[in-house]
Design a protein around this motif. Sequence first.
Motif, mmCIF file in Angstrom:
data_model
loop_
_atom_site.group_PDB
_atom_site.id
_atom_site.type_symbol
_atom_site.label_atom_id
_atom_site.label_comp_id
_atom_site.label_asym_id
_atom_site.label_seq_id
_atom_site.Cartn_x
_atom_site.Cartn_y
_atom_site.Cartn_z
ATOM 1 N N VAL A 85 9.388 29.913 -25.802
ATOM 2 C CA VAL A 85 9.634 30.868 -26.867
ATOM 3 C C VAL A 85 9.210 32.249 -26.371
ATOM 4 N N ALA A 86 9.963 33.282 -26.753
ATOM 5 C CA ALA A 86 9.640 34.639 -26.286
ATOM 6 C C ALA A 86 9.955 35.656 -27.372
ATOM 7 N N LEU A 198 3.136 42.724 -27.487
ATOM 8 C CA LEU A 198 2.485 41.741 -28.352
ATOM 9 C C LEU A 198 2.510 40.346 -27.726
ATOM 10 N N ALA A 199 1.450 39.609 -27.996
ATOM 11 C CA ALA A 199 1.393 38.204 -27.574
ATOM 12 C C ALA A 199 1.847 37.330 -28.743
ATOM 13 N N LEU A 200 2.166 36.092 -28.434
ATOM 14 C CA LEU A 200 2.665 35.185 -29.470
ATOM 15 C C LEU A 200 1.671 34.042 -29.675
ATOM 16 N N TYR A 201 1.403 33.729 -30.928
ATOM 17 C CA TYR A 201 0.440 32.669 -31.262
ATOM 18 C C TYR A 201 1.106 31.647 -32.168
ATOM 19 N N VAL A 202 0.597 30.429 -32.105
ATOM 20 C CA VAL A 202 1.099 29.384 -32.998
ATOM 21 C C VAL A 202 -0.060 28.870 -33.859
ATOM 22 N N ALA A 203 0.205 28.777 -35.157
ATOM 23 C CA ALA A 203 -0.827 28.277 -36.078
ATOM 24 C C ALA A 203 -0.954 26.764 -35.902
ATOM 25 N N CYS A 207 2.314 25.197 -37.571
ATOM 26 C CA CYS A 207 3.156 25.578 -36.425
ATOM 27 C C CYS A 207 3.965 26.864 -36.651
ATOM 28 N N THR A 208 3.540 27.697 -37.585
ATOM 29 C CA THR A 208 4.226 28.985 -37.729
ATOM 30 C C THR A 208 3.810 29.886 -36.564
ATOM 31 N N LEU A 209 4.723 30.779 -36.212
ATOM 32 C CA LEU A 209 4.478 31.657 -35.062
ATOM 33 C C LEU A 209 4.067 33.047 -35.542
ATOM 34 N N TRP A 210 3.077 33.598 -34.854
ATOM 35 C CA TRP A 210 2.530 34.905 -35.230
ATOM 36 C C TRP A 210 2.397 35.768 -33.980
ATOM 37 N N THR A 211 2.434 37.081 -34.186
ATOM 38 C CA THR A 211 2.101 38.003 -33.093
ATOM 39 C C THR A 211 0.741 38.621 -33.404
ATOM 40 N N ASN A 212 0.231 39.406 -32.457
ATOM 41 C CA ASN A 212 -0.989 40.167 -32.743
ATOM 42 C C ASN A 212 -0.740 41.058 -33.955
ATOM 43 N N ALA A 213 -1.800 41.352 -34.651
ATOM 44 C CA ALA A 213 -1.683 42.298 -35.770
ATOM 45 C C ALA A 213 -1.616 43.712 -35.189
ATOM 46 N N LEU A 214 -1.017 44.591 -35.954
ATOM 47 C CA LEU A 214 -0.898 45.997 -35.524
ATOM 48 C C LEU A 214 -1.537 46.890 -36.559
ATOM 49 N N THR A 215 -2.146 47.966 -36.101
ATOM 50 C CA THR A 215 -2.665 48.970 -37.029
ATOM 51 C C THR A 215 -2.069 50.315 -36.633
ATOM 52 N N ILE A 216 -1.456 50.964 -37.600
ATOM 53 C CA ILE A 216 -0.895 52.293 -37.345
ATOM 54 C C ILE A 216 -1.611 53.281 -38.251
ATOM 55 N N GLU A 217 -2.266 54.233 -37.625
ATOM 56 C CA GLU A 217 -3.040 55.222 -38.387
ATOM 57 C C GLU A 217 -2.376 56.579 -38.293
ATOM 58 N N ARG A 218 -2.232 57.211 -39.435
ATOM 59 C CA ARG A 218 -1.742 58.595 -39.433
ATOM 60 C C ARG A 218 -2.971 59.494 -39.498
ATOM 61 N N ASP A 219 -3.096 60.401 -38.545
ATOM 62 C CA ASP A 219 -4.293 61.239 -38.466
ATOM 63 C C ASP A 219 -4.359 62.242 -39.603
ATOM 64 N N MET A 238 -5.529 29.459 -34.364
ATOM 65 C CA MET A 238 -4.236 29.779 -33.737
ATOM 66 C C MET A 238 -4.399 29.695 -32.231
ATOM 67 N N THR A 239 -3.347 29.252 -31.565
ATOM 68 C CA THR A 239 -3.369 29.113 -30.105
ATOM 69 C C THR A 239 -2.353 30.066 -29.509
ATOM 70 N N ARG A 240 -2.743 30.733 -28.415
ATOM 71 C CA ARG A 240 -1.801 31.668 -27.796
ATOM 72 C C ARG A 240 -0.705 30.896 -27.066
ATOM 73 N N LEU A 241 0.529 31.307 -27.343
ATOM 74 C CA LEU A 241 1.682 30.632 -26.747
ATOM 75 C C LEU A 241 2.207 31.412 -25.547
ATOM 76 N N THR A 242 2.318 32.740 -25.711
ATOM 77 C CA THR A 242 2.764 33.593 -24.595
ATOM 78 C C THR A 242 1.926 34.862 -24.565
ATOM 79 N N GLN A 243 1.826 35.429 -23.365
ATOM 80 C CA GLN A 243 1.114 36.694 -23.214
ATOM 81 C C GLN A 243 2.057 37.852 -23.512
#
Lengths: 261, 289
Positions: A85-86, A198-203, A207-219, A238-243
């Motif tokens: 999976v990618a 982003l890396a990919l993780y599996v719960a 078995c749902t697939l997740w990526t890293n969380a992102l934070t976007i800050e407006r200065d 969660m286990t990392r599936l891909t880097q």
Amino acid sequence: MVSADPTWWGRFPVALGGCLALSLGPLELWIQRRQREWYLTWRHGDDPVATACRLGTGSRPADTTDMQVTRHALGATADSVLIDVALTDRPMVLGLDTRLFLPPGQKATLYFSTPLSLRLSDGDGIPLTTIASVLPVETWFGASTIDGVLAYASRTKGRLELGELLLRRHRAVTAVTLHNRARDAMAVERIHVPMPSLALYVAQDDCTLWTNALTIERDAGGTTGRVAVGKGPPAAKMTRLTQAQVAPQTGVLHAVSALFT
Amino acid sequence: MNDVWSMVRGWFEDPQLRHGMSAVLIILIGFIAARVASRLVLRMFLKRLDAQQQMVSRRIVFYGIVGISFVAALREVGLDLSIFLGAAGIATIAMGFAAQTSASNIISGVFLLGERSFSVGDTIRTATVTGEVLSVDLLSVKLRTFDNLFVRVPNELLVKSEITNLSRFPIRRIDISLRIAYGEDLAHVRDVLMAVADANPRCLVDPKPFFATEDFGEFAVLLRFSTWTRREIFLETKNELQTAIQRAFRREGIEEPTQRRALEGREGAAPVLVRWEEASPEADPKEPS
């Protein structure tokens, strides 16, 4: 919700002359093994919210009109095929169905899902091809037609509650936290998500697939922003599936237009 | 056998001949060293340089070493190089008159390289030719056209004329001109065109497709429909769109314009006699007898 279907990635045995059939969202794929070649046939359906996830033996359709067909010749094919999976190889630009306003000082987390790709390899690890589960739609993201990047486009409702998000096997969930530190409201129509970072993780539980969380800050000034990729899995168990395909940039100031509009 | 050997020995004993052979050897070694060094430089910086920079750096190294070995060979045969330097001024004036075009091309080549309007591998369009740049040489730029022709364009000509670089930016706009019959609903036509672009994943979502009414012509409304795509698939996408637009127009019953003339008689004017004749097979001169 996700059904109790088996995971669709991993190593799958294919007998000589046999065919593995996979229905994954709008994608239908047939992987046929011959003595010296893998014969791949696939098509993308029109239903953008298809939830199918079926994997098993099948037979390749006789009529391959409007289908993609490729052959991959090897010295001798292995007795299995590897499906990895990618995430997409380009950033994803998510257009919100409705413009979202974030008042000054407020923080909100949006949940959305992005389509995944399948990396196919021979059982001995020889790469064959990469197939997108959803036919990607291309777009440009930048301040002008000179300054920007090519990306894939997708529409999202930008759910604020995870429970409202339709979880599908062929998509990975990303949580984006928006933080408006400026004195005026932040209007968000599109969000630029750096998928290759982003890396990919599996719960482990569903078995749902997740990526890293992102934070976007407006200065505080309102003209620049900062994007941070969360370290590690977005939740426990969660286990990392891909880097990540490329190392994420940290602490870099971007023009607000380079993160969202 | 002894005669041959003594002849060869005689060559080496003759100082002039010995210097001459040394000079030839220096040039030969210099030439080989230049080739090896230029290839080494290319390998070392292959990933850091684009095709144009690779070509220029390879040539600088090659001709630099060849030049040095040539000067060393001249010194070996005992030629005073200051004579050449003195003669260089005269040669420059002579060259200025005799080889104006070549000199102009050389200088233009330097400008082209410095300006970096295009580089090797780019697709450019000049006043007369469109093609991929194969090399930027001392006197001319070599192009390969899309019908696989080799075209040499003098540098001077390129410096003087307008050049369009089709490969500079990652995305390009596809402009399609259309003619629609006056009876058609323009809003409906616009919706159909937008749906065609939306259905093609190669058409970029952003910048958004653009629809404009260009003019109200004599027999048709002239429209322009523009959408963006990646430059690598420009022609492919344009062809796909044109085919899809034609199909969509047929499906939606959007009429293509035809030339029509309305004849109106003034009130009280004499009636106009119109005779309709159908061509008979016998009257057709093309019909075989």
